[in-house]
Design an enzyme around this catalytic site. Structure first.
Site, PDB file in Angstrom:
ATOM      1  CB  SER A   8     -47.898  32.512  16.428  1.00 42.25           C
ATOM      2  OG  SER A   8     -46.498  32.585  16.518  1.00 42.25           O
ATOM      3  CG  HIS A  33     -47.434  34.767  12.439  1.00 40.07           C
ATOM      4  ND1 HIS A  33     -47.434  35.859  11.585  1.00 40.07           N
ATOM      5  CD2 HIS A  33     -46.606  35.088  13.458  1.00 40.07           C
ATOM      6  CE1 HIS A  33     -46.631  36.792  12.081  1.00 40.07           C
ATOM      7  NE2 HIS A  33     -46.112  36.346  13.220  1.00 40.07           N
ATOM      8  CG  ASP A  35     -43.375  34.835  15.223  1.00 34.61           C
ATOM      9  OD1 ASP A  35     -43.568  35.880  14.594  1.00 34.61           O
ATOM     10  OD2 ASP A  35     -44.217  34.327  15.996  1.00 34.61           O
ATOM     11  CG  MET A  37     -37.887  35.722  17.124  1.00 36.20           C
ATOM     12  SD  MET A  37     -38.447  35.378  18.794  1.00 36.20           S
ATOM     13  CE  MET A  37     -40.205  35.665  18.604  1.00 36.20           C
ATOM     14  CG  HIS A  66     -43.111  38.715  12.263  1.00 33.47           C
ATOM     15  ND1 HIS A  66     -43.694  38.794  13.517  1.00 33.47           N
ATOM     16  CD2 HIS A  66     -42.436  39.888  12.095  1.00 33.47           C
ATOM     17  CE1 HIS A  66     -43.369  39.945  14.076  1.00 33.47           C
ATOM     18  NE2 HIS A  66     -42.599  40.618  13.236  1.00 33.47           N
ATOM     19  CG  MET A  68     -39.570  39.832  14.924  1.00 31.62           C
ATOM     20  SD  MET A  68     -40.509  38.904  16.159  1.00 31.62           S
ATOM     21  CE  MET A  68     -40.910  37.458  15.196  1.00 31.62           C
ATOM     22  CG  MET A 137     -44.524  43.881  16.123  1.00 25.56           C
ATOM     23  SD  MET A 137     -45.008  42.147  15.993  1.00 25.56           S
ATOM     24  CE  MET A 137     -44.974  41.608  17.698  1.00 25.56           C
ATOM     25  N   GLY A 142     -40.458  39.317  20.401  1.00 24.64           N
ATOM     26  CA  GLY A 142     -39.426  38.454  20.981  1.00 24.64           C
ATOM     27  C   GLY A 142     -39.985  37.229  21.679  1.00 24.64           C
ATOM     28  CG  PHE A 143     -40.001  36.658  24.785  1.00 22.03           C
ATOM     29  CD1 PHE A 143     -39.187  35.545  24.996  1.00 22.03           C
ATOM     30  CD2 PHE A 143     -39.432  37.923  24.801  1.00 22.03           C
ATOM     31  CE1 PHE A 143     -37.825  35.713  25.235  1.00 22.03           C
ATOM     32  CE2 PHE A 143     -38.070  38.097  25.040  1.00 22.03           C
ATOM     33  CZ  PHE A 143     -37.263  36.984  25.257  1.00 22.03           C
ATOM     34  N   GLY A 144     -43.724  34.886  22.857  1.00 17.76           N
ATOM     35  CA  GLY A 144     -45.164  34.674  22.875  1.00 17.76           C
ATOM     36  C   GLY A 144     -45.701  34.904  24.277  1.00 17.76           C
ATOM     37  N   GLY A 145     -47.013  34.963  24.388  1.00 15.33           N
ATOM     38  CA  GLY A 145     -47.666  34.997  25.691  1.00 15.33           C
ATOM     39  C   GLY A 145     -47.563  36.313  26.449  1.00 15.33           C
ATOM     40  CG  ASP A 175     -47.412  38.951  15.787  1.00 12.65           C
ATOM     41  OD1 ASP A 175     -47.797  38.164  16.673  1.00 12.65           O
ATOM     42  OD2 ASP A 175     -46.339  38.822  15.162  1.00 12.65           O
ATOM     43  N   GLY A 177     -50.370  39.116  21.938  1.00  7.93           N
ATOM     44  CA  GLY A 177     -51.379  39.269  22.989  1.00  7.93           C
ATOM     45  C   GLY A 177     -52.811  39.232  22.498  1.00  7.93           C
ATOM     46  N   GLY A 197     -50.914  33.071  19.141  1.00  3.01           N
ATOM     47  CA  GLY A 197     -50.055  31.972  19.552  1.00  3.01           C
ATOM     48  C   GLY A 197     -50.562  31.311  20.802  1.00  3.01           C
TER      49      GLY A 197
HETATM   50  C1  DX5 Z   1     -43.901  37.907  19.152  1.00  2.98           C
HETATM   51  C2  DX5 Z   1     -44.229  37.155  17.879  1.00  2.98           C
HETATM   52  C3  DX5 Z   1     -45.623  36.669  17.836  1.00  2.98           C
HETATM   53  C4  DX5 Z   1     -45.987  35.678  18.909  1.00  2.98           C
HETATM   54  C5  DX5 Z   1     -47.396  35.949  19.298  1.00  2.98           C
HETATM   55  O1  DX5 Z   1     -42.657  38.466  19.075  1.00  2.98           O
HETATM   56  O2  DX5 Z   1     -44.033  37.981  16.731  1.00  2.98           O
HETATM   57  O3  DX5 Z   1     -46.005  36.186  16.566  1.00  2.98           O
HETATM   58  O4  DX5 Z   1     -45.840  34.335  18.513  1.00  2.98           O
HETATM   59  O5  DX5 Z   1     -47.714  35.164  20.385  1.00  2.98           O
HETATM   60  P1  DX5 Z   1     -48.933  35.482  21.364  1.00  2.98           P
HETATM   61  O6  DX5 Z   1     -50.191  35.386  20.553  1.00  2.98           O
HETATM   62  O7  DX5 Z   1     -48.796  34.403  22.377  1.00  2.98           O
HETATM   63  O8  DX5 Z   1     -48.708  36.864  21.934  1.00  2.98           O
HETATM   64 ZN    ZN Z   2     -44.981  37.344  14.708  1.00  8.49          ZN
END
Ligand code: DX5
Ligand code: ZN
Length: 217
Positions: A8, A33, A35, A37, A66, A68, A137, A142-145, A175, A177, A197
């Site tokens: 990602s 990938h 994202d 938003m 993707h 969002m 999902m 909304g957020f990575g990590g 997608d 975690g 990601g």
């Molecule tokens: C979250 C995104 C993901 C995100 C995943 O809203 O759609 O694609 O980048 O990141 P990780 O792998 O860090 O959860």
């Molecule tokens: Zn995504």
């Protein structure tokens, strides 16, 4: 088909985006990938068309975009022009989902639908024959990590079953975690594409980590 890895871009270093795109080109990853938003559908804003086009110029692998965003049907052509190969919209964001999926396909892209953690898989029953991809999902988008929601494993199984029963050609993507510690369980549960990601970009050698993901399952 063995599983695919889609790093990602959200977790990349945006000040060194070209370097990170080349790293993915060079790695065992299968897709990018990407994202998008809008700050409305999700409580965060990522990036838009100029960044997607810049990635496309360097990318030697498909762009898995993707969305969002609310009313994604307004931007289907723009994402095609920016370089999307696979375009995924959210079930929760589409009033006329069937029409939106047709429009994505008419533009020559593969069409995907994503489900938020609270949305039941069975709601895809009447649209599944038209899909190329289902994106489960495993965090609230909304957020990575963020932390993987374990119930997503059950949803992966339900999706695989729905696809088998309907004769759909769709593949299942997960997608949020995804890490080296849960990748085996995720693959076993039926996911064919693993988005990752933070688990890739936070490591000292992301390319080696991608290879480790590819060797799982
Ligand atoms: C979250 C995104 C993901 C995100 C995943 O809203 O759609 O694609 O980048 O990141 P990780 O792998 O860090 O959860
Ligand atoms: Zn995504």
């Amino acid at each position: 088909m063995s599983h695919l890895i889609a790093p990602s871009i959200l977790s990349a270093d945006f000040a060194n985006l070209g370097r990170d795109v080349e790293m993915i080109n060079h790695s065992d990853a299968d897709w990018f990938h990407v994202d998008i938003m809008d700050g409305v559908f999700v409580p965060n804003i990522s990036f838009g068309f100029p960044v997607v086009s810049a990635i496309k110029k360097l990318a030697k692998k498909p762009l898995d975009v993707h969305l969002m965003i609310v009313q994604p049907e307004r931007y289907i052509k723009d994402f095609k022009n920016a370089g999307a190969d696979i375009l995924t919209v959210h079930y929760e964001a589409c009033t006329h989902l069937h029409r939106t999926i047709q429009q994505i396909k008419e533009e020559g892209m593969k069409a995907g639908v994503s489900l938020n953690p609270h949305t039941p898989v069975m709601l895809l029953k009447d649209i599944i024959p038209y899909l190329d991809l289902v994106l489960i999902m495993s965090v609230n988008p909304g957020f990575g990590g963020q932390k993987f929601i374990t119930h997503s494993l059950t949803k992966l199984g339900e999706t695989a079953q729905l696809i088998a029963e309907s004769g759909s050609q769709a593949i299942v993507e997960i997608d949020g975690g995804v890490s080296l510690s849960n990748a085996d369980d995720i693959i076993k549960a039926g996911a064919k594409v693993l988005v990752t990601g933070n688990a890739v970009f936070s490591t000292p050698d992301p390319e080696a980590t991608i290879k480790e993901f590819k060797d799982r399952g």
